[in-house]
Design an enzyme around this catalytic site. Structure first.
Site, PDB file in Angstrom:
ATOM      1  N   THR A   1       4.239  -0.549  -1.897  1.00  9.75           N
ATOM      2  CA  THR A   1       4.356  -1.071  -3.256  1.00  9.75           C
ATOM      3  C   THR A   1       5.808  -1.079  -3.717  1.00  9.75           C
ATOM      4  O   THR A   1       6.220  -1.959  -4.467  1.00  9.75           O
ATOM      5  CB  THR A   1       3.519  -0.246  -4.252  1.00  9.75           C
ATOM      6  OG1 THR A   1       4.029   1.097  -4.337  1.00  9.75           O
ATOM      7  CG2 THR A   1       2.055  -0.195  -3.831  1.00  9.75           C
TER       8      THR A   1
ATOM      9  N   TYR B   1       0.858  -1.192   0.000  1.00  9.71           N
ATOM     10  CA  TYR B   1       0.000   0.000   0.000  1.00  9.71           C
ATOM     11  C   TYR B   1       0.885   1.229   0.000  1.00  9.71           C
ATOM     12  O   TYR B   1       1.689   1.443   0.905  1.00  9.71           O
ATOM     13  CB  TYR B   1      -0.921   0.013   1.228  1.00  9.71           C
ATOM     14  CG  TYR B   1      -2.146   0.877   1.020  1.00  9.71           C
ATOM     15  CD1 TYR B   1      -3.317   0.322   0.512  1.00  9.71           C
ATOM     16  CD2 TYR B   1      -2.122   2.234   1.285  1.00  9.71           C
ATOM     17  CE1 TYR B   1      -4.444   1.104   0.285  1.00  9.71           C
ATOM     18  CE2 TYR B   1      -3.233   3.026   1.067  1.00  9.71           C
ATOM     19  CZ  TYR B   1      -4.401   2.460   0.573  1.00  9.71           C
ATOM     20  OH  TYR B   1      -5.505   3.246   0.339  1.00  9.71           O
ATOM     21  N   SER B   2       0.764   2.055  -1.034  1.00  6.55           N
ATOM     22  CA  SER B   2       1.532   3.293  -1.184  1.00  6.55           C
ATOM     23  C   SER B   2       3.026   2.978  -1.088  1.00  6.55           C
ATOM     24  O   SER B   2       3.555   2.278  -1.951  1.00  6.55           O
ATOM     25  CB  SER B   2       1.080   4.314  -0.134  1.00  6.55           C
ATOM     26  OG  SER B   2       1.517   5.611  -0.459  1.00  6.55           O
ATOM     27  N   MET B   3       3.730   3.437  -0.044  1.00  7.55           N
ATOM     28  CA  MET B   3       5.145   3.119   0.080  1.00  7.55           C
ATOM     29  C   MET B   3       5.395   1.616  -0.027  1.00  7.55           C
ATOM     30  O   MET B   3       6.403   1.175  -0.600  1.00  7.55           O
ATOM     31  CB  MET B   3       5.689   3.622   1.418  1.00  7.55           C
ATOM     32  CG  MET B   3       7.130   3.201   1.704  1.00  7.55           C
ATOM     33  SD  MET B   3       7.655   3.474   3.407  1.00  7.55           S
ATOM     34  CE  MET B   3       6.757   2.176   4.268  1.00  7.55           C
TER      35      MET B   3
END
Length: 254
Positions: free
Chosen positions: A99, A95-97
């Site tokens: 990824t 999720y976000s970072m």
């Protein structure tokens, strides 16, 4: 005598070992997030799926540990703790970072010829091989405004100077990881890329660009909400994750 409980692994504090596990899902958090954001996810997934939420240094019960600022050093620390859990098929959810961590790990293992995830779910982030400005040079005032724009930091953090000063180093380190430009090397596993419909930080173009990072199928999915749609549409998100896991690993059952 009762058998003593095994010590909790600080990297996987919420993990509940399941003797019937057929698939593991390793969940990597957003900047500033801890393993607790994935609490109770296992209850919404097939019974043979084991959720392994990754707890990085510098947050929650590891708040006093030094956070990582660079992905290679983070991967070096992660690999030995992941190794004993790779005896089953697995999927990465970032999720976000998170990824960036998931993709970088997959690219590293592919270069070695090691086993790869059955699939990658990449949420709330555009493809990380496209150049964009780093946010390392922002002063504290501008960095705080950046945090506000994501609407993910609790208001009480901004309201208490001491608390803000305590979490800023970890958040800055996380944003350095999140801003890492990764190689444009496609991986040999499918990618499912998700975004919030109102997320100003993820464009359609940047989501489409995940297709350049896989030799397999790319699936895009949009959810109602902004950057932190995992909080606001939890049930639809978990239903979508369940669908992908069953598609990639039918043995886990419906």
């Amino acid at each position: 005598m009762r058998p003593s409980n095994p010590p909790v692994n600080p990297w996987f504090p919420l993990r509940q070992p399941n003797p019937h596990t057929r698939l593991r899902v390793f969940c990597f958090p957003y900047a500033g997030g801890g393993a607790s954001i994935y609490n109770n996810w296992g209850a919404a997934l097939p019974a043979s799926v084991e959720v392994c939420a990754v707890q990085l240094p510098g947050r929650e019960r590891r708040i006093l540990e030094q956070p990582f600022r660079r992905i290679p050093a983070l991967l070096d620390a992660l690999e030995p703790v992941l190794a004993p859990l790779l005896d089953k098929p697995f999927v990465f959810f970032g999720y976000s970072m998170g990824t960036r961590i998931a993709l970088a790990l997959t690219q590293r293992w592919q270069a070695r010829g090691a086993p790869l995830p059955l699939g990658l779910v990449m949420a709330a982030a555009g493809a990380p091989h496209r150049d964009r400005p780093s946010r390392d040079d922002l002063d504290d005032a501008n960095f705080v405004e950046l945090l506000r724009s994501y609407e993910g930091t609790p208001p009480e953090v901004f309201a208490h100077k001491e608390l803000l000063e305590m979490v800023l180093p970890s958040l800055r380190a996380d944003f350095s990881v999140a801003d890492t430009l990764l190689p444009a090397t496609p991986v040999r596993c499918p990618i499912s890329a998700w975004s919030g419909e109102e997320d100003p930080h993820v464009t359609q173009e940047s989501l489409d660009a995940w297709g350049e990072l896989t030799t397999e199928e790319l699936r895009l999915r949009w959810f109602p909400g902004k950057h932190f749609f995992l909080r606001t549409v939890r049930e639809p998100l978990l239903a979508a994750l369940r669908e992908e896991l069953v598609r990639w690993c039918p043995e886990v059952g419906p």
